[in-house]
Design a protein around this motif. Structure first.
Motif, mmCIF file in Angstrom:
data_model
loop_
_atom_site.group_PDB
_atom_site.id
_atom_site.type_symbol
_atom_site.label_atom_id
_atom_site.label_comp_id
_atom_site.label_asym_id
_atom_site.label_seq_id
_atom_site.Cartn_x
_atom_site.Cartn_y
_atom_site.Cartn_z
ATOM 1 N N HIS A 177 6.682 1.153 5.959
ATOM 2 C CA HIS A 177 5.232 1.335 5.966
ATOM 3 C C HIS A 177 4.779 1.561 7.405
ATOM 4 C CE1 HIS A 177 5.909 -0.589 2.054
ATOM 5 N NE2 HIS A 177 4.768 0.004 1.671
ATOM 6 N N VAL A 178 3.928 2.551 7.586
ATOM 7 C CA VAL A 178 3.490 2.959 8.906
ATOM 8 C C VAL A 178 2.108 2.396 9.196
ATOM 9 C CG1 VAL A 178 2.458 5.104 8.051
ATOM 10 C CG2 VAL A 178 3.174 4.948 10.442
ATOM 11 N N CYS A 179 1.885 2.101 10.459
ATOM 12 C CA CYS A 179 0.552 1.715 10.904
ATOM 13 C C CYS A 179 0.309 2.350 12.268
ATOM 14 C CB CYS A 179 0.391 0.200 10.965
ATOM 15 S SG CYS A 179 1.414 -0.598 12.218
ATOM 16 N N CYS A 180 -0.959 2.616 12.551
ATOM 17 C CA CYS A 180 -1.336 3.230 13.812
ATOM 18 C C CYS A 180 -2.303 2.299 14.525
ATOM 19 C CB CYS A 180 -1.967 4.597 13.580
ATOM 20 S SG CYS A 180 -2.420 5.464 15.088
ATOM 21 N N SER A 181 -1.861 1.715 15.624
ATOM 22 C CA SER A 181 -2.679 0.758 16.365
ATOM 23 C C SER A 181 -3.600 1.504 17.315
ATOM 24 C CB SER A 181 -1.774 -0.206 17.138
ATOM 25 O OG SER A 181 -2.534 -1.012 17.997
ATOM 26 N N ALA A 182 -4.893 1.345 17.097
ATOM 27 C CA ALA A 182 -5.872 1.995 17.970
ATOM 28 C C ALA A 182 -5.862 1.391 19.365
ATOM 29 C CB ALA A 182 -7.273 1.898 17.362
ATOM 30 N N GLU A 183 -5.546 0.075 19.451
ATOM 31 C CA GLU A 183 -5.534 -0.570 20.765
ATOM 32 C C GLU A 183 -4.349 -0.093 21.602
ATOM 33 O OE1 GLU A 183 -5.619 -2.152 17.892
ATOM 34 O OE2 GLU A 183 -7.717 -2.804 17.782
ATOM 35 N N ASP A 184 -3.159 -0.110 20.972
ATOM 36 C CA ASP A 184 -1.964 0.287 21.711
ATOM 37 C C ASP A 184 -1.694 1.780 21.623
ATOM 38 O OD1 ASP A 184 -1.615 -2.377 22.280
ATOM 39 O OD2 ASP A 184 -0.315 -2.725 20.545
ATOM 40 N N THR A 185 -2.505 2.476 20.778
ATOM 41 C CA THR A 185 -2.310 3.912 20.537
ATOM 42 C C THR A 185 -0.833 4.226 20.275
ATOM 43 O OG1 THR A 185 -2.051 4.429 22.887
ATOM 44 C CG2 THR A 185 -4.279 4.496 21.978
ATOM 45 N N ASP B 260 0.844 -1.181 0.000
ATOM 46 C CA ASP B 260 0.000 0.000 0.000
ATOM 47 C C ASP B 260 0.885 1.238 0.000
ATOM 48 O OD1 ASP B 260 -1.918 1.874 0.224
ATOM 49 O OD2 ASP B 260 -2.660 1.244 2.209
ATOM 50 N N THR B 261 0.900 1.967 -1.113
ATOM 51 C CA THR B 261 1.761 3.151 -1.202
ATOM 52 C C THR B 261 1.249 4.285 -0.334
ATOM 53 O OG1 THR B 261 0.553 3.896 -3.163
ATOM 54 C CG2 THR B 261 2.529 2.569 -3.527
ATOM 55 N N ARG B 262 -0.004 4.248 0.066
ATOM 56 C CA ARG B 262 -0.512 5.302 0.936
ATOM 57 C C ARG B 262 0.201 5.305 2.279
ATOM 58 N NH1 ARG B 262 -6.647 4.799 1.837
ATOM 59 N NH2 ARG B 262 -5.948 2.688 2.316
ATOM 60 N N ARG B 263 0.566 4.134 2.752
ATOM 61 C CA ARG B 263 1.223 4.030 4.054
ATOM 62 C C ARG B 263 2.757 4.063 3.942
ATOM 63 N NH1 ARG B 263 -1.815 1.820 8.223
ATOM 64 N NH2 ARG B 263 -4.009 2.417 7.995
ATOM 65 N N ARG B 264 3.298 4.272 2.746
ATOM 66 C CA ARG B 264 4.753 4.276 2.554
ATOM 67 C C ARG B 264 5.329 5.612 3.035
ATOM 68 N NH1 ARG B 264 8.636 4.861 -1.904
ATOM 69 N NH2 ARG B 264 10.251 3.260 -1.696
ATOM 70 N N VAL B 265 6.298 5.541 3.935
ATOM 71 C CA VAL B 265 6.853 6.756 4.539
ATOM 72 C C VAL B 265 8.374 6.651 4.645
ATOM 73 C CG1 VAL B 265 4.788 7.231 5.911
ATOM 74 C CG2 VAL B 265 6.623 5.838 6.889
ATOM 75 N N LYS B 266 8.993 7.815 4.833
ATOM 76 C CA LYS B 266 10.402 7.909 5.218
ATOM 77 C C LYS B 266 10.458 8.462 6.636
ATOM 78 C CE LYS B 266 12.468 8.564 0.646
ATOM 79 N NZ LYS B 266 13.300 9.457 -0.200
ATOM 80 N N SER C 72 7.558 11.369 6.490
ATOM 81 C CA SER C 72 7.285 11.950 5.178
ATOM 82 C C SER C 72 6.544 10.909 4.336
ATOM 83 C CB SER C 72 8.590 12.357 4.497
ATOM 84 O OG SER C 72 8.347 12.850 3.200
ATOM 85 N N PHE C 73 5.290 11.178 4.025
ATOM 86 C CA PHE C 73 4.433 10.222 3.320
ATOM 87 C C PHE C 73 4.590 10.348 1.818
ATOM 88 C CE2 PHE C 73 2.640 10.463 7.486
ATOM 89 C CZ PHE C 73 2.000 9.257 7.714
ATOM 90 N N GLN C 74 4.483 9.223 1.143
ATOM 91 C CA GLN C 74 4.546 9.237 -0.313
ATOM 92 C C GLN C 74 3.291 9.860 -0.899
ATOM 93 O OE1 GLN C 74 5.851 5.602 -2.150
ATOM 94 N NE2 GLN C 74 4.805 6.023 -4.068
ATOM 95 N N GLU C 75 2.148 9.654 -0.230
ATOM 96 C CA GLU C 75 0.887 10.173 -0.740
ATOM 97 C C GLU C 75 0.179 10.988 0.338
ATOM 98 O OE1 GLU C 75 -1.606 7.184 -2.343
ATOM 99 O OE2 GLU C 75 -0.082 6.370 -3.696
ATOM 100 N N LYS C 76 -0.526 12.035 -0.109
ATOM 101 C CA LYS C 76 -1.275 12.887 0.817
ATOM 102 C C LYS C 76 -2.367 12.104 1.523
ATOM 103 C CE LYS C 76 -4.056 17.130 0.904
ATOM 104 N NZ LYS C 76 -5.230 16.499 1.511
#
Length: 778
Positions: free
Chosen positions: A26-34, A3-9, A79-83
């Motif tokens: 690739h970044v992810c945000c865990s709602a459980e672990d915040t 998923d290029t939306r989640r691709r970051v530097k 820095s995200f690849q996509e807005k």
């Protein structure tokens, strides 16, 4: 497919307030672990794991950046690849903190004193009222901007107030009206306001101020500095003088806009804004970050456009390309390479490998040979980027060249010729090129042990194909000329150039040769002895430029510092201490750097107890040196020599040369010398054959000397044959007289001087004044 939306530097801010790239993932945000976590796309390792805390202030910048601080002096950025991906993660961060995703910052950084003040004043801290945007209240706004700079909380509140109500655009419209009315006092107030807004250090403000429709008005406001009698014409420069040249048409409008914006913002930072004081340096950190991330985007977008780069290289190497067009292409690559320094290491590696595969090194051979000074300077800068990135890549390229190229067009020879022919009186370009050459010939950065052959192969290549080009100016300026002179007339010495620029160039060449002596063992030893190079170098001791004489002395000092008996015998047989001692005597009683350096040379021989050189110096030059009493160096040398003579009389004979075997590198040296292609010039052939006979005779004498040491002649000369090159024929004739064993063996000086006297007048020499010490001569 990922998923290029989640691709970051991932970036971190270092101590120099520069952003460092930590990797792509690739970044992810865990709602459980915040928590925010970034997994590396290369190996799946964890690049980042950050807990989303309610008190942490997250900032959203330029639609694709999220920046925050986890601790004091530890800033992070994604820095995200996509807005779209940036918006998605921003919403989750705001959800965890209970904030509205429409805000640009989730929390207000409040220090203790500010927090206490806000608690006391209640609702006064919740809002910041801006004065009406009219000319009469500009002074009030300027005072407000100046007053909030010390407070992080008030800076943040002012930035939000300016952005949210469209106040900035109203302010810039007011600037246009004031300029039409030529209202100088109001324009100077606007300068103070805009300068203060930049020092607010807020990315949200920069996005508005540096947008296409606002940035030129910002530049206009910054023209009216009250300290200047007349406003600067920065807009005229940016719109009329500075022209955007597309070497190849850029189809991507977003890329073109980003290039324009980056250039103008860089111009504001470097040219328009005054140099910040110590207290203002941190106020512009966000501006530097804004430029940095723009450059990262530009390089990434260009690098991904393979069609663009291929077309650029095709035109650069095309012989039909006009010089003006080629100049633009070279300048483009110079900027491109400079921007590439913002890339993370693995991406930078890929970038330079792409350039190498497309043929950047053959292209540099073409452009460095052009007459255009600017083109050669830009090509040198590009070459420096390549050498600093990978010296091995450059070495591999040049070693493949001889298959299809002559020595004159080899890349390294082109570089050497550019160094030699530098037109700059201060030799700025030559100094830069010398540093690059030293990097290329430095064994420390040659591959080992995985590729042990790189060192031997490249050094053999360099000494065979390039060293003669490097030493050509040195040999040309130290060529001795045989002249028939009338008795009593002075011998004109043509070997010491009076031209300061030439002397500087020779000093650079000697610096490189000294580096070779320290690092190249048998390669440079072979070159020095077969060409009698040290004798040629020591003629520069007569130069009127003291720095050049010191360079020549340093070259000899490095050779002696190796304590190599092969070098020592070469020095003794050639009587090469004579020009050094002549320089010491000519220096008289002056206490200067040349005097100290020469004395240090002899003191090194004394301290290190180099016995063969000690005997040679005392037996040949004691009468000339005995008048120097202000240091104990020469007295100490004589004392060591006398101790050895006493031990010899007791049968201990420390000066007898011990049996020794050739070290491994000397065997390699000999083998390489036998296999090396014979030079075309007869002078070098003659030197090499004589040197071979010298080596054979020396080895044959080893066994004989172990059983019965022949007494030295009173002159202290060793008895072996060695012929110098034709350039030093006079000295060779003189040294042949040493076989007689007489204490008065003739010695021919490198240079005859009008005040030279016969040896039977030595008694008179002792009576001369100290500043007129006699020179050594025939």
């Amino acid at each position: 497919m990922s998923d290029t939306r989640r691709r970051v530097k991932v970036y971190t801010l270092n101590e120099e307030r520069q952003w460092e790239d930590r990797g792509t993932g690739h970044v992810c945000c865990s709602a459980e672990d915040t928590a925010l976590s970034v997994t590396a796309e290369s190996d799946g390792s964890l690049l980042l794991e950050s807990k989303i805390k309610p008190s942490t202030a997250y900032q959203k910048q330029q639609d694709t950046l999220i920046v925050w601080s986890e601790a004091e002096n530890y800033d992070l950025a994604l820095s995200f690849q996509e807005k779209a991906g940036c918006d998605e993660i921003w919403e989750k961060i705001c959800q965890v903190q209970g904030k509205d995703p429409s805000v640009e910052i989730t929390q207000e950084p409040v220090d203790e004193s500010e927090e206490e003040r806000c608690e006391d004043s209640g609702a006064e801290c919740d809002a910041l009222d801006l004065p009406e945007c009219v000319p009469e209240r500009l002074q009030e706004l300027a005072e407000l901007v100046s007053s909030v700079l010390p407070s992080p909380v008030r800076r943040e509140k002012l930035a939000l107030a300016l952005v949210s109500g469209g106040y900035l655009r109203q302010l810039l419209l007011l600037f246009r009206r004031c300029e039409e009315q030529e209202n100088r006092p109001r324009l100077q107030q606007l300068f103070q306001i805009l300068r203060g807004l930049l020092f607010l250090n807020k990315a949200a403000l920069f996005e508005v101020l540096f947008s296409d429709d606002c940035i030129m008005d910002v530049v206009g406001c910054l023209e009216y500095d009250p300290a200047l009698l007349q406003p600067k014409r920065h807009r005229d420069f940016l719109t009329k003088t500075a022209r955007f040249r597309e070497v190849i048409p850029i189809q991507d409008s977003e890329l073109r806009q980003k290039i324009h914006q980056t250039y103008r913002v860089q111009y504001i930072q470097d040219i328009i804004l005054p140099t910040p004081s110590v207290f203002e340096e941190n106020f512009l950190s966000t501006l530097s970050s804004f430029i940095f991330f723009n450059k990262v985007e530009i390089v990434s977008m260009l690098q991904e456009d393979e069609k663009f780069l291929t077309e650029v290289f095709a035109q650069l190497t095309d012989e039909s390309t006009e010089d003006s067009k080629r100049r633009e292409l070279v300048n483009f690559f110079k900027e491109f390479c400079a921007f590439s320094q913002t890339l993370q290491p693995q991406n930078r590696d890929a970038f330079f490998k792409t350039l190498a595969n497309l043929g950047i090194l053959p292209a540099l051979e073409i452009v460095m040979g052009m007459d255009d000074v600017q083109v050669k300077a830009a090509a040198t800068d590009i070459f420096s980027y390549l050498v600093e990135f990978s010296p091995s890549m450059v070495r591999e390229f040049v070693m493949q060249e001889p298959q299809q190229a002559d020595d004159d067009v080899l890349l390294i020879n082109v570089v050497i010729k550019q160094m030699i022919c530098d037109s700059d009186p201060e030799l700025g370009g030559a100094v830069q090129l010398m540093g690059l050459l030293r990097t290329l010939i430095d064994p420390e950065n040659m591959l080992a042990p995985s590729n042990k052959t790189e060192k031997s192969e490249f050094l053999s290549f360099f000494y065979k194909n390039c060293m003669h080009v490097l030493t050509a100016p040195l040999l040309a300026n130290t060529a001795e000329e045989d002249q028939d002179l009338d008795e009593g007339s002075a011998k004109v010495n043509p070997v010491c150039p009076d031209n300061f620029q030439t002397a500087q160039l020779l000093a650079l060449i000697l610096e490189l040769l000294t580096f070779c002596v320290e690092h190249h063992t048998y390669h440079i030893k072979n070159y020095i002895m077969t060409r009698d190079l040290l004798r040629r170098v020591l003629t520069l001791m007569n130069s009127k430029h003291t720095f050049l004489a010191l360079c020549a002395l340093r070259f000899m000092r490095r050779i002696i510092g190796l304590k190599d008996e092969y070098y020592n015998r070469y020095i003794m047989k050639g009587n090469l201490f004579e020009p050094v001692i002549n320089a010491l005597l000519d220096n008289g009683t002056r206490y200067n750097l040349l005097n100290s350096a020469i004395i240090e040379l002899f003191d090194f021989i004394r301290v290190e107890d180099i016995r063969s050189l000690t005997a040679h110096i005392v037996e040949n030059f004691q009468s000339a040196l005995q008048s120097i009493q202000y240091v104990q160096t020469f007295k100490g040398l004589k004392g060591r020599y006398e101790q050895e003579q006493e031990r010899q009389s007791r049968g201990l004979s420390r000066f007898r040369r011990d049996a020794r075997s050739f070290p491994e590198d000397e065997e390699l040296w000999k083998e390489e010398e036998e296999d090396e292609e014979e030079p075309a010039d007869t002078e070098t052939q003659h030197c090499k054959s004589d040197y071979g006979r010298f080596m054979e005779s020396e080895k044959a004498k080893e066994n004989q000397e172990k059983e019965n040491q022949a007494k030295r002649s009173s002159s202290g000369s060793f008895k072996f044959t060695f012929s110098h090159s034709a350039a030093s024929a006079n000295s060779a004739k003189a040294t042949s007289a040493s076989s007689s064993g007489a204490s008065t063996a003739a010695r021919t000086a490198l240079v005859d001087y009008p005040d030279d006297e016969d040896e039977d007048e030595d008694d008179d020499e002792d009576q001369q004044a100290p500043h007129k010490r006699p020179r050594l001569g025939s």
